[in-house]
Design an enzyme around this catalytic site. Structure first.
Site, short mmCIF file in Angstrom:
data_model
loop_
_atom_site.label_atom_id
_atom_site.label_comp_id
_atom_site.label_asym_id
_atom_site.label_seq_id
_atom_site.Cartn_x
_atom_site.Cartn_y
_atom_site.Cartn_z
N SER A 31 0.88 -1.18 0.00
CA SER A 31 0.00 0.00 0.00
C SER A 31 0.91 1.22 0.00
O SER A 31 2.10 1.11 0.31
CB SER A 31 -0.84 -0.02 1.28
OG SER A 31 -1.44 1.23 1.54
N TYR A 51 -2.39 -1.17 10.61
CA TYR A 51 -2.26 -1.37 9.15
C TYR A 51 -0.92 -0.82 8.64
O TYR A 51 -0.21 -1.50 7.90
CB TYR A 51 -3.43 -0.66 8.48
CG TYR A 51 -3.58 -0.88 7.00
CD1 TYR A 51 -4.33 -1.93 6.51
CD2 TYR A 51 -2.98 -0.01 6.08
CE1 TYR A 51 -4.50 -2.12 5.14
CE2 TYR A 51 -3.14 -0.19 4.72
CZ TYR A 51 -3.90 -1.24 4.25
OH TYR A 51 -4.06 -1.42 2.89
P1 NAP Z 1 -11.23 -6.68 0.36
O1 NAP Z 1 -12.10 -6.49 -0.84
O2 NAP Z 1 -11.83 -6.49 1.72
O3 NAP Z 1 -10.53 -8.09 0.24
C1 NAP Z 1 -9.71 -8.58 1.27
C2 NAP Z 1 -9.89 -10.07 1.33
O4 NAP Z 1 -9.04 -10.59 2.37
C3 NAP Z 1 -11.34 -10.43 1.67
O5 NAP Z 1 -11.79 -11.45 0.81
C4 NAP Z 1 -11.22 -10.91 3.10
O6 NAP Z 1 -12.16 -11.89 3.45
C5 NAP Z 1 -9.82 -11.51 3.10
N1 NAP Z 1 -9.36 -11.70 4.46
C6 NAP Z 1 -9.43 -10.81 5.48
N2 NAP Z 1 -9.00 -11.38 6.60
C7 NAP Z 1 -8.65 -12.66 6.30
C8 NAP Z 1 -8.17 -13.76 7.04
N3 NAP Z 1 -7.99 -13.70 8.38
N4 NAP Z 1 -7.94 -14.92 6.39
C9 NAP Z 1 -8.14 -15.03 5.08
N5 NAP Z 1 -8.62 -14.03 4.30
C10 NAP Z 1 -8.87 -12.86 4.92
O7 NAP Z 1 -9.99 -5.68 0.32
P2 NAP Z 1 -9.04 -5.18 -0.85
O8 NAP Z 1 -9.16 -3.71 -0.89
O9 NAP Z 1 -9.18 -5.98 -2.08
O10 NAP Z 1 -7.62 -5.47 -0.16
C11 NAP Z 1 -6.71 -6.44 -0.63
C12 NAP Z 1 -5.31 -6.00 -0.24
O11 NAP Z 1 -5.02 -4.76 -0.87
C13 NAP Z 1 -5.11 -5.79 1.25
O12 NAP Z 1 -3.87 -6.30 1.67
C14 NAP Z 1 -5.13 -4.30 1.39
O13 NAP Z 1 -4.39 -3.86 2.49
C15 NAP Z 1 -4.49 -3.89 0.07
N6 NAP Z 1 -4.77 -2.52 -0.31
C16 NAP Z 1 -6.05 -2.10 -0.52
C17 NAP Z 1 -6.28 -0.78 -0.86
C18 NAP Z 1 -7.65 -0.25 -1.09
O14 NAP Z 1 -7.82 0.97 -1.14
N7 NAP Z 1 -8.67 -1.08 -1.26
C19 NAP Z 1 -5.22 0.10 -0.99
C20 NAP Z 1 -3.92 -0.36 -0.77
C21 NAP Z 1 -3.71 -1.67 -0.43
P3 NAP Z 1 -13.58 -11.45 4.07
O15 NAP Z 1 -14.18 -10.49 3.08
O16 NAP Z 1 -14.31 -12.73 4.19
O17 NAP Z 1 -13.27 -10.79 5.36
#
Ligand code: NAP
Length: 255
Positions: free
Chosen positions: A137, A150
């Site tokens: 990130s 985070y």
């Molecule tokens: P998301 O749509 O919430 O997807 C995250 C996934 O991780 C969900 O399917 C969630 O499952 C799963 N997860 C959470 N806790 C878990 C656990 N204990 N065991 C196994 N799976 C787990 O979020 P996203 O935005 O795509 O994020 C993906 C990555 O991108 C993350 O590392 C995040 O920090 C990074 N990121 C995101 C952004 C942003 O703005 N969206 C920006 C920078 C970096 P559940 O839904 O069932 O909880």
């Protein structure tokens, strides 16, 4: 939005494991790597969403809670491409930050990636090829208030990625971080109410005033755009890129 798949990538005969593949960026990565011919293992906390993702791409699904490190150790080790993506966010000022959430975030976003890297490297070393992509990130490099767990975890992931790059290089393994600013996913939707509370503003102003405030390009990034960068890092022209952190942040960190 559908992003054009411009990267020329052939992962036929390769197995890719994507964590958090049921939603958001992970789901887009799973789709992109499957489109390149990989046999994709979609891992998610929610087995139902993992199955949905896997069914859509002809992959395999595993329901696993990555905060359970025994469950992480039991995941498949015969993996050629590892995308450490699963993550969660908690927004709260430090004096109120729940210690159990701090621990949970380090487990899911630092310890589980470490266990997975340790698990898959022997197979990658045997084959003389491997690609590890860590979804970091902008918060892997800089901080924002109210995100202690985070920001700490993402900075840790950056360190793990660099060490993996140094050790993996003689074995044909690269390790990199991808560093998005705010991406249009459920993780972002879920933090709007807490951001409004922590910053003392209405929910309707959070995207513009908090999430896009530092970005030069005033739009949320699409998950497919992040997945295309992940595909590039797995492609032959990227074989010299390792130990890097590639920003995809609309100028967020250019200040
Ligand atoms: P998301 O749509 O919430 O997807 C995250 C996934 O991780 C969900 O399917 C969630 O499952 C799963 N997860 C959470 N806790 C878990 C656990 N204990 N065991 C196994 N799976 C787990 O979020 P996203 O935005 O795509 O994020 C993906 C990555 O991108 C993350 O590392 C995040 O920090 C990074 N990121 C995101 C952004 C942003 O703005 N969206 C920006 C920078 C970096 P559940 O839904 O069932 O909880």
């Amino acid at each position: 939005m559908t992003t054009a798949r411009v990267v020329d990538l052939d992962l036929t005969g390769r197995t890719a494991l994507v964590t958090g593949a049921g939603s958001g960026i992970g789901r887009s990565c799973a789709e992109r790597l499957a489109a390149a011919g990989a046999d994709v293992i979609a891992v998610d906390l929610d087995e139902r969403t993992a199955k949905e993702a896997a069914t859509a791409i002809g992959g395999r699904a595993i329901g696993a809670d990555l905060s359970d490190l025994d469950a992480v150790d039991a995941l498949p080790a015969q993996v050629d491409v590892l995308v450490n993506n699963a993550g969660l966010q908690v927004v709260a000022p430090l004096p109120d930050f729940p210690p159990d959430k701090f621990t949970l975030i380090q487990r899911v976003m630092v310890e589980a990636p470490f266990r997975l890297v340790k698990l898959v490297l022997p197979h990658m070393y045997d084959r003389g090829w491997g690609r590890i992509v860590n979804i970091s990130s902008v918060h892997g490099l800089v901080a924002s208030p109210f995100k202690a767990a985070y920001v700490t975890a993402k900075h840790g992931l950056e360190g793990l990625s660099k060490v993996t790059a140094l050790e993996g290089a003689p074995h044909g393994v690269t390790s990199n971080c991808v560093n998005p600013a705010f991406v249009r996913t459920p993780l972002v939707d879920k933090q709007i109410a807490d951001q409004a509370l922590a910053n003392g503003i209405p929910e309707s102003e959070v995207v513009e005033k908090i999430m896009l405030d530092r970005a030069a390009i005033k739009k949320l990034i699409e998950p497919e755009q992040v997945a295309e960068l992940v595909a590039y890092l797995c492609s032959p022209p990227a074989s010299f890129i390792t130990g890097s952190s590639i920003m995809i942040d609309g100028g967020w960190t250019a200040h």
